[in-house]
Design an enzyme around this catalytic site. Structure first.
Site: not given
Ligand code: FAD
Ligand code: NAP
Length: 340
Positions: A161, A235, A331
């Site tokens: 990520r 998320s 994130e």
């Protein structure tokens, strides 16, 4: 180029946060880029679909909306195809196009919200596949140097990520297109138990490309809160990755700590499990909440501000750290928090 003064950004971020900007410019082609103002990475902001950003504050400068479209095959041989997609193409539509054309590689990434140009920013991933596996190159306008750049997959410095666009040079590149290498020979990627179990449960023993695409869509629809109902950015925390040694220490303290091995040296711990174990599912704060449906997702219950969501995120982080000694990292891109 479309220009709007003092726009509301409420419909331009999936948290539905009512932030404002000084100016909005819709970039529709490469010509527009040559006419856009010189950008300041602190005051100005590039936006795709707004599905991976928390706007804690207004944007005092200019928001640039990337709306450069087009999908084309630029090269092919007996095995592979190089596909170029404009940064303003909807990501899921690109996946649907590839499946329709019988080209595989991104079917596990179906239904990820947002636009193609943002996909490299955090090296989007789901169900065991990351963009980096198929990304050949990224074409971008280098705002810092005022020139075009083509970065190879390797130069993008992809991680979990993460990429150079997110961590090393945030705000430096305005991505205009991405080039993907897709395969003409389908091999299902079914490492994720959830996905293989779903296919098995439907009685599919040898899944085709369409089957995997459909199973990913069905799974995501059944598990994730819909941003159209409760604003969210998917998320909110990355799954923490720790060294094997650190994992052994942590699991001494928490015997049933779940993990996935990442090779022999690292382990990934599911952040959703940590949050749920802290009894935070459903926890509310000033209109922001931890989703009851999915502990890793923070939601706007309707009237939350970006500041309330950020306060909630820090609360969750603090509780998890106090209980497990594990530091969660957000994130999405957090815009508008003063640097400490
Ligand atoms: P935005 O939110 O608009 O932008 C994100 C960042 O990229 C910002 O910093 C922005 O400045 C920058 N950016 C955007 N476009 C450009 C450009 N053209 N050039 C330079 N910089 C740019 N992510 C996953 O990885 N896997 C998932 O499975 C996943 N599932 C999700 C599910 C839901 C319900 C939601 C809401 C989000 C999910 N996400 C997931 C997060 C998100 O969808 C992805 O990160 C997506 O790639 C963001 O695209 P976007 O166009 O909305 O980016
Ligand atoms: P899940 O299948 O319930 O699994 C929970 C977590 O365990 C996931 O976060 C996943 O990590 C990890 N995991 C599961 N099986 C694994 C395996 N075999 N090997 C390694 N790690 C494994 O997760 P979910 O929440 O329903 O999401 C399914 C997929 O979609 C995941 O890949 C997830 O990342 C992705 N997704 C991402 C977002 C986002 O905003 N980033 C939102 C929704 C879904 P990873 O997350 O590292 O894959």
């Amino acid at each position: 180029m479309k220009v709007v003064e003092n726009p509301s950004l409420a419909d331009l971020n999936t948290f539905g946060l009512a932030a404002k900007a000084g100016l909005l410019l819709e970039i529709e082609n490469e010509e527009d880029i040559l006419h856009m103002p010189v950008l300041d990475p602190v005051r100005d902001l590039v936006l795709g679909g707004g599905s991976n950003i928390l706007l804690v504050d207004d944007v005092p400068g200019t928001v640039l909306l990337n709306r450069i479209r087009g999908i084309s095959i630029i090269e092919e041989d007996a095995d592979c195809v190089l596909v170029e997609a404009g940064a303003g193409e909807n990501w899921h539509s690109l996946v649907a196009w590839s499946v329709e054309a019988g080209l595989s590689g991104i079917e596990n990434l179906a239904l990820i919200p947002g636009l193609a140009g943002a996909a490299p920013i955090q090296n989007i991933g789901a169900y065991g596949v990351e963009l980096s596996a198929v990304l050949q190159s990224v074409t971008a306008w280098d705002i810092q140097q005022g020139k075009w750049s083509v970065l190879s997959g390797e130069e993008c410095d992809f991680g979990y990520r993460d990429s150079l666009f997110k961590s090393i040079h945030p705000g430096r590149y305005f991505i205009t297109s991405i080039c993907l290498q897709l395969s003409k020979h389908f091999v299902p990627q079914l490492d994720y138990t959830g996905l293989s179990q779903a296919l098995h449960a439907s009685g599919i023993k040898q899944p085709g490309l369409d089957d995997v695409f459909a199973a990913v869509i069905a799974l995501r629809r059944s598990k994730l809160p819909d941003p159209a109902v409760h604003g969210n950015a998917g998320s909110f925390f990355k799954n923490p990755v720790v060294t094997r040694e650190r994992f052994e220490e942590l699991s001494h303290r928490t015997h049933d700590l779940p993990h996935w091995d990442l090779g022999s040296d690292f382990a990934k711990i599911p952040a959703g499990w940590l949050i749920e174990r802290c009894q935070l599912k459903g926890f509310e704060l000033e209109g922001a909440a931890v989703s009851r449906q999915h502990a890793l997702v923070l939601i706007n219950q309707g009237q939350a501000t970006g500041a309330a969501l950020w306060k909630l995120a820090n609360h969750v982080k603090g509780v998890v750290f106090d209980r497990f000694g594990i530091l969660l990292e957000p994130e999405p891109v957090i815009y508008g928090v003063p640097l400490a």
